[in-house]
Design a protein around this motif. Structure first.
Motif, PDB file in Angstrom:
ATOM      1  N   THR A 146       0.827  -1.210   0.000  1.00 43.39           N
ATOM      2  CA  THR A 146       0.000   0.000   0.000  1.00 43.39           C
ATOM      3  C   THR A 146       0.858   1.255   0.000  1.00 43.39           C
ATOM      4  OG1 THR A 146      -0.298  -0.366   2.357  1.00 43.39           O
ATOM      5  CG2 THR A 146      -2.183  -0.815   0.956  1.00 43.39           C
ATOM      6  N   GLU A 149       1.961   1.800  -3.524  1.00 43.71           N
ATOM      7  CA  GLU A 149       0.852   2.310  -4.335  1.00 43.71           C
ATOM      8  C   GLU A 149       0.619   3.797  -4.066  1.00 43.71           C
ATOM      9  OE1 GLU A 149      -2.522  -0.173  -3.516  1.00 43.71           O
ATOM     10  OE2 GLU A 149      -1.670  -1.878  -4.611  1.00 43.71           O
ATOM     11  N   ARG A 150       0.670   4.218  -2.805  1.00 43.10           N
ATOM     12  CA  ARG A 150       0.487   5.632  -2.459  1.00 43.10           C
ATOM     13  C   ARG A 150       1.575   6.488  -3.083  1.00 43.10           C
ATOM     14  NH1 ARG A 150      -0.901   4.633   3.835  1.00 43.10           N
ATOM     15  NH2 ARG A 150      -3.069   3.994   3.520  1.00 43.10           N
ATOM     16  N   ARG A 152       3.279   5.822  -5.803  1.00 41.83           N
ATOM     17  CA  ARG A 152       3.030   5.911  -7.250  1.00 41.83           C
ATOM     18  C   ARG A 152       1.944   6.936  -7.567  1.00 41.83           C
ATOM     19  NH1 ARG A 152       2.948  -0.216  -7.572  1.00 41.83           N
ATOM     20  NH2 ARG A 152       5.137  -0.743  -7.756  1.00 41.83           N
ATOM     21  N   ARG A 153       0.863   6.920  -6.756  1.00 38.41           N
ATOM     22  CA  ARG A 153      -0.228   7.873  -6.971  1.00 38.41           C
ATOM     23  C   ARG A 153       0.257   9.309  -6.793  1.00 38.41           C
ATOM     24  NH1 ARG A 153      -3.940   5.251  -3.088  1.00 38.41           N
ATOM     25  NH2 ARG A 153      -4.279   3.232  -4.042  1.00 38.41           N
ATOM     26  N   ARG A 156       2.305  10.335  -9.779  1.00 39.09           N
ATOM     27  CA  ARG A 156       1.461  10.597 -10.942  1.00 39.09           C
ATOM     28  C   ARG A 156       0.795  11.964 -10.849  1.00 39.09           C
ATOM     29  NH1 ARG A 156      -2.065   5.569 -10.930  1.00 39.09           N
ATOM     30  NH2 ARG A 156      -0.416   4.145 -10.418  1.00 39.09           N
ATOM     31  N   ARG A 157       0.395  12.357  -9.650  1.00 39.06           N
ATOM     32  CA  ARG A 157      -0.267  13.646  -9.455  1.00 39.06           C
ATOM     33  C   ARG A 157       0.703  14.806  -9.696  1.00 39.06           C
ATOM     34  NH1 ARG A 157      -3.730  12.596  -3.994  1.00 39.06           N
ATOM     35  NH2 ARG A 157      -5.142  11.053  -4.887  1.00 39.06           N
TER      36      ARG A 157
END
Length: 158
Positions: A146, A149-150, A152-153, A156-157
């Motif tokens: 997790t 994943e955070r 990566r997010r 991306r932002r």
């Protein structure tokens, strides 16, 4: 003196009945091997006694086919009754009417399948449990995933 067609048919029917009795005896032995001890010995003794009768019947098949056929069918049904008594039905005739449906060997085979099913289910459930424990990630691994994943997010932002 030549033998008539009726004699041949009677001998064929007798040998067929003896073969069915042999199959029933074989299935009864297999069922006995999958039962717990008190029932195993009782069913084994019954199968042995019927085996002796079947051997005698085999010898007499040519001389008195009608009697042999009747005795072989009786032997098959005895084995079936014993199988139902000591099988998984617990004394209830779970294969009631099976003699009308087909051979006693099939009925005894159904009893054996019923007896073996719980142990197969236990093994399968154990294998599933082991597989689940191996493949299920630990809390630490899940937290790492997790966090990745955070990250990566967030990347991306930006």
């Amino acid at each position: 003196m030549p033998k008539s067609g009726t004699d041949r048919e009677a001998r064929r029917a007798a040998s067929k009945a003896v073969k069915q009795a042999e199959r029933a005896q074989k299935q009864a032995r297999k069922l006995a091997s999958s039962l717990p001890e008190p029932a195993r010995s009782k069913l084994g003794r019954a199968a042995t006694a019927e085996r002796r009768r079947i051997v005698i019947l085999k010898r007499d098949a040519d001389r008195m086919p009608f009697a042999v056929r009747r005795a072989a069918k009786r032997s098959s049904s005895r084995l079936e009754r014993v199988a139902v008594r000591y099988g998984s039905a617990g004394g209830r005739a779970s294969s009631a009417g099976s003699s009308r449906r087909g051979s006693s060997a099939k009925a005894i085979e159904r009893q054996r399948t019923q007896v073996e099913q719980p142990s197969k289910m236990a093994i399968l459930s154990g294998v599933r449990t082991i597989f689940t424990t191996i493949t299920t990630p630990t809390d630490q691994e899940r937290a790492r995933k997790t966090a990745k994943e955070r990250l990566r997010r967030m990347e991306r932002r930006n």
